[in-house]
Design an enzyme around this catalytic site. Structure first.
Site, short mmCIF file in Angstrom:
data_model
loop_
_atom_site.label_atom_id
_atom_site.label_comp_id
_atom_site.label_asym_id
_atom_site.label_seq_id
_atom_site.Cartn_x
_atom_site.Cartn_y
_atom_site.Cartn_z
N ARG A 225 0.85 -1.19 0.00
CA ARG A 225 0.00 0.00 0.00
C ARG A 225 0.89 1.23 0.00
NH1 ARG A 225 -3.74 -2.65 -1.61
NH2 ARG A 225 -5.79 -2.88 -0.66
N HIS A 273 -1.65 -0.27 -9.81
CA HIS A 273 -2.33 -1.16 -8.84
C HIS A 273 -2.84 -2.42 -9.55
CE1 HIS A 273 -4.58 -1.27 -4.74
NE2 HIS A 273 -4.41 -2.50 -5.21
#
Ligand code: NDP
Ligand code: OXD
Length: 310
Positions: A225, A273
């Site tokens: 993250r 992502h």
């Protein structure tokens, strides 16, 4: 008895998940009324994506669990209206995807693949490729994903160190934990892979102080993250040549704004992502298995500890 299972995610996810979820319920022999619209007070289970419109769980008085479609739960752990068990996604398809993505990017750095792929200067410069057992890779996070990726890298011969919150023993991986463990791990990290969750305790795990512990010329791969890294500190370490290159899949703001320095930095690879995607068939089987367990009075798998935030 037919279970009422609410699918609370963006409509395009419904198109992907409806058939595999129905097939998984059929296969498990569980009669289920699966729908995107069910009166809250009769819902038994909620299949959930944190970007869905459902943010107030209070009306779901009968629901027994929320089954997250994502591995990351940082957008839901703080929801005060959620009082029932929350399970994060552990999906064999997602895990395989992450193992492949991490392995590919580790090999890119290890073999110096860019040197040949980007070469246009016509110089013929043979070199002896390094072997994996000459390379130290550190997995920050030894959960479902970090452990699987670490084991694969160890299987290829890399010297793998892993770091987690609690002590662990994993064959082929030198496991460290806690604050001292982080310092030791980073001092070995020729390549560091971040597969930690985003929690108050993991934010800025890589910062100016900890980046300085890594060997000069180290590589960083972050499919975890964005908040795990202090971006300013990383950019400074890249500019100073202390970190040779970073591959970043996740960011504090996504999509990564077009004016963010990472996009144009010559020592950064940005991926959008995409490190690993939940696969509908295997993810549906994981969700239905958890519902089966709930109905059988067995403990749910992959429960989130709301205090720890993952
Ligand atoms: P897990 O919850 O299974 O594992 C988390 C790991 O992090 C555990 O080893 C845990 O330690 C460790 N950890 C947590 N807090 C700390 C801490 N304070 N200090 C040291 N170690 C800590 O998660 P997953 O492996 O399933 O997923 C990891 C993350 O990957 C997700 O949270 C998500 O953010 C990200 N992800 C990214 C995707 C992408 O496409 N880019 C796709 C899917 C996930 P312990 O073992 O002791 O509990
Ligand atoms: C996840 C992700 O958390 O895709 O599942 O990042």
């Amino acid at each position: 008895m037919t279970l009422n299972v609410l699918f609370a995610a963006q409509p395009e996810r419904w198109e992907t998940y409806e058939a595999p979820l129905r097939a998984a319920f059929d296969q498990a022999g569980i009669p289920a009324n699966l729908s995107m619209e069910i009166a809250p007070e009769v819902v038994d289970y909620i299949v959930y994506a944190p970007n869905s419109d459902l943010q107030d769980f209070a009306p779901y008085t009968r629901a027994k669990a929320v089954l997250n479609l994502w591995a990351g739960v940082e957008n839901i752990t703080g929801n005060e209206t959620l009082k029932i068990p929350l399970a994060r996604m552990v999906d064999p398809g997602l895990t395989k995807g992450m193992v492949e993505w991490v392995t590919g990017h580790v090999l890119r750095y290890h073999l110096g693949i860019d040197t040949d792929i980007l070469r246009r200067d016509t110089r013929w410069e043979p070199r002896t490729p390094p072997l994996a057992d000459e390379r130290s890779v550190v997995m920050l996070g030894l959960g479902a994903l970090g452990r699987a990726a670490g084991e694969t890298l160890a299987g290829l011969g890399f010297r793998v160190t892993g770091w987690s919150r609690s002590p662990k023993e994993v064959p082929g991986i030198d496991c460290l934990h806690g604050e001292d463990g982080l310092e030791e791990a980073l001092s070995r990290a020729e390549i560091a892979v971040l597969l930690l969750p985003d929690t108050p305790a993991t934010q800025n795990t890589l910062n100016a102080r900890t980046l300085a512990l890594m060997p000069k010329g180290a590589f960083i791969i972050n499919p975890g993250r964005g908040p795990l890294i202090d971006d300013k500190a990383l950019l400074a370490a890249l500019d100073a040549g202390r970190i040779a290159h970073a591959t970043l899949d996740v960011f504090r703001v996504e999509p990564l704004p077009s004016d963010h320095p990472y996009w144009r930095h010559p020592q950064v690879t940005v991926t959008p992502h995409i490190a690993a995607e939940t696969r509908a068939r295997t993810a549906s089987e994981s969700i239905v298995e958890n519902i089966r367990r709930g109905e059988a009075g067995e403990p749910f798998l992959n429960l989130v500890d709301r205090d720890l935030g993952y």
